[in-house]
Structures are given as structure tokens and as C-alpha cells.
Design a protein around this motif. Sequence first.
Motif, short mmCIF file in Angstrom:
data_model
loop_
_atom_site.label_atom_id
_atom_site.label_comp_id
_atom_site.label_asym_id
_atom_site.label_seq_id
_atom_site.Cartn_x
_atom_site.Cartn_y
_atom_site.Cartn_z
N GLY A 5 0.97 -1.10 -0.13
CA GLY A 5 0.01 -0.03 -0.10
C GLY A 5 1.02 1.23 -0.04
N SER A 6 2.40 1.15 0.21
CA SER A 6 2.98 2.36 0.05
C SER A 6 3.34 2.68 -1.33
N GLY A 7 2.96 2.11 -2.30
CA GLY A 7 3.20 2.56 -3.79
C GLY A 7 4.58 2.02 -4.22
N LYS A 8 5.10 1.20 -3.45
CA LYS A 8 6.46 0.52 -3.84
C LYS A 8 6.52 -0.01 -5.37
N SER A 9 5.56 -0.83 -5.70
CA SER A 9 5.34 -1.55 -6.85
C SER A 9 5.41 -0.83 -7.85
N THR A 10 4.37 0.33 -7.71
CA THR A 10 4.26 1.33 -8.66
C THR A 10 5.42 2.12 -9.04
N LEU A 11 6.15 2.34 -8.00
CA LEU A 11 7.48 3.53 -8.22
C LEU A 11 8.65 2.46 -8.94
N ILE A 12 8.60 1.48 -8.64
CA ILE A 12 9.28 0.08 -9.24
C ILE A 12 9.15 0.07 -10.82
N GLN A 13 7.85 -0.13 -10.91
CA GLN A 13 7.56 -0.14 -12.36
C GLN A 13 7.94 1.16 -13.21
N ARG A 14 7.60 2.24 -12.47
CA ARG A 14 7.85 3.40 -13.27
C ARG A 14 9.48 3.45 -13.51
N LEU A 15 10.11 3.22 -12.65
CA LEU A 15 11.78 2.90 -12.81
C LEU A 15 12.04 2.23 -14.12
N LYS A 71 7.61 4.71 1.85
CA LYS A 71 6.96 4.77 3.20
C LYS A 71 5.64 5.50 2.91
N ALA A 72 4.44 5.11 3.36
CA ALA A 72 3.04 5.94 3.14
C ALA A 72 3.29 7.17 4.11
N PRO A 73 2.38 8.20 3.80
CA PRO A 73 2.39 9.42 4.70
C PRO A 73 1.95 9.24 6.04
N SER A 74 1.10 8.26 6.46
CA SER A 74 0.69 7.86 7.63
C SER A 74 -0.14 6.52 7.89
N MET A 75 -0.05 6.16 8.87
CA MET A 75 -0.73 4.43 9.06
C MET A 75 -2.08 4.73 8.79
N THR A 76 -2.81 5.86 8.85
CA THR A 76 -4.14 5.99 8.61
C THR A 76 -4.20 6.03 7.06
N ASP A 77 -3.52 6.89 6.37
CA ASP A 77 -3.50 6.77 4.98
C ASP A 77 -3.07 5.57 4.25
N LEU A 78 -2.25 4.82 5.03
CA LEU A 78 -2.17 3.28 4.31
C LEU A 78 -3.15 2.15 4.73
N GLY A 114 20.89 4.87 9.69
CA GLY A 114 21.74 3.75 8.98
C GLY A 114 20.86 2.45 8.30
N ALA A 115 19.74 2.59 8.75
CA ALA A 115 19.10 1.35 8.25
C ALA A 115 19.00 1.09 6.75
N TYR A 116 18.64 2.29 6.11
CA TYR A 116 18.30 2.43 4.54
C TYR A 116 19.32 3.53 4.08
N ASP A 117 19.78 3.20 2.88
CA ASP A 117 20.33 4.29 2.24
C ASP A 117 19.54 5.85 1.96
N VAL A 118 18.26 5.37 1.94
CA VAL A 118 17.18 6.44 1.37
C VAL A 118 15.90 5.94 1.83
N VAL A 119 15.03 6.85 2.46
CA VAL A 119 13.54 6.56 2.80
C VAL A 119 12.95 7.64 2.14
N ILE A 120 12.00 7.07 1.31
CA ILE A 120 11.26 7.96 0.61
C ILE A 120 9.83 7.85 0.94
N VAL A 121 9.17 9.07 1.21
CA VAL A 121 7.76 9.19 1.81
C VAL A 121 6.84 9.26 0.48
N ASN A 122 6.10 8.40 0.16
CA ASN A 122 5.20 8.49 -1.02
C ASN A 122 3.72 9.13 -0.99
#
Length: 228
Positions: free
Chosen positions: A40-50, A151-158, A191-199
Motif C-alpha cells: 500500500g506504500s506504492g512501492k510496486s508502482t514506483l519500481i514499475q515506473r523506474l 513509506k506511506a505518509p501515515s498509518m491512517t493513509d496506508l 543507517g537502516a536504509y540508504d534512502v527513505v522516500i515518503v510516497n
Amino acid sequence: ICKLQRLPISFVGIVSSSRRIAAMSASTGIRPIVFSGPSGSGKSTLIQRLMERHPGCFRFCVSHTTRQPRAGEKHGQHYWYVTEAEMLADIDAGKFIESTHFAGNRYGTSYKAVTDVINSGQIPVLDVDVQGVKSFKAAKLQPPPTYVYIKAPSMTDLEQRLRARCTDDDEKIRLRLAEAEAGNAYADQAGAYDVVIVNDNLDAAFAELDKFLADDVARALAVKASAS
């Protein structure tokens, strides 16, 4: 909280397979990109666009699973569909970088799945949960993969996104939200991730992702150019 059961991996298998990946990565400069983030974070959509933006640069590593194929899914394209016994034997033999047990099925990424993509001159793309990220780090691949969290903007949004899909019942949504909370907590650690992107906005999130991976794309294109 949803706890994912990790499976034992042979240390000898990790060392030998990790060295093979390191050698091929060092010769091309190509590093795997490990994506993580809740459903629900939109991860798959972003990967597909990439992949659409940079055709031929990225390729999914095909994971293994013990679940049955869904309508339209193909063996070797969406997953390698194997039996429980087959997967447990390969895990015990050290053939997997990471593996997990979720909702009654096993999932995992083999070393071969990653090396096959590197051998093709493309950037391996992996989509794993937080425990999978930790397993990748424990494997100590050199050079290390790039870790991206969506990451989704909030748990409510997710939750609203998950319910709008109408694909999961209340219990599965509860499990996904619990998994998201654990994932977000890990992503918040330094340091957990190299980048955290809020979708929050898909176009803005993709622009950030594309810019972050610009050097990886340039490296893959250079490898293709030298091979032609």
C-alpha cells in the motif's frame, strides 16, 4: 505484532555465494537495489515506473515461494514455485540470502537469482520485507546493495489505501498494518536504509527515487555500451 519466522541458513553457503556475487559486482560496478516498504506504500508502482523510464537497466530477481500460483502468474516469471520440502532443502544448503514464512507460505531470494541478473549486465531489483533486509546485510555482500525504503505518509493513509484495493479481509489488513508499523520503526533507525522516500505524491516520490539512483543507471548503461 506480526512476527516473521526466519529460517536457518548455512554459513558456508553464505560465504561461497557471497564471494561469487562480490566478484561479479566488482567487475561491472553493478550493485543490487533492495526495496522494502509496506503493502500500500506504492512501492510496486514506483519500481514499475523506474523500469519503464530506464528500459533494460533494471530486472527483478525472481523469488521462490511455496504458495500456489495465482491466475495469470507464470513459473520463473513471477516466482519460482516450489514445494515446502524443496525450499527447506535449499535453505539448509545455504542457497538463499533471505527467507521468510508469512501467512502459511515460505518466500525467499536465492543467491542464483541475484547473480543471474548481474551476469546479464542489469541491475538486480529485489522487493523484500524488513527481515529480508536484515538478512541481506548479514550476508555481507560486497559491494553492499543499495537499500531503499518506501513509506506511506501515515498509518491512517496506508489503511485507507489497503481497504480501497478490496483484496484483503480485515485480518490480513491487520497483519499488513502491524508489519508496516514494525517496518517503519526499523526504517527510522539511523543507517537502516540508504534512502527513505515518503510516497505522499507519486510524481514527487518517483522524481526523488530516480535522482537517487542516477549513478546506478549511468553505470548500467556504461556496462551495456562497453559490451556492445
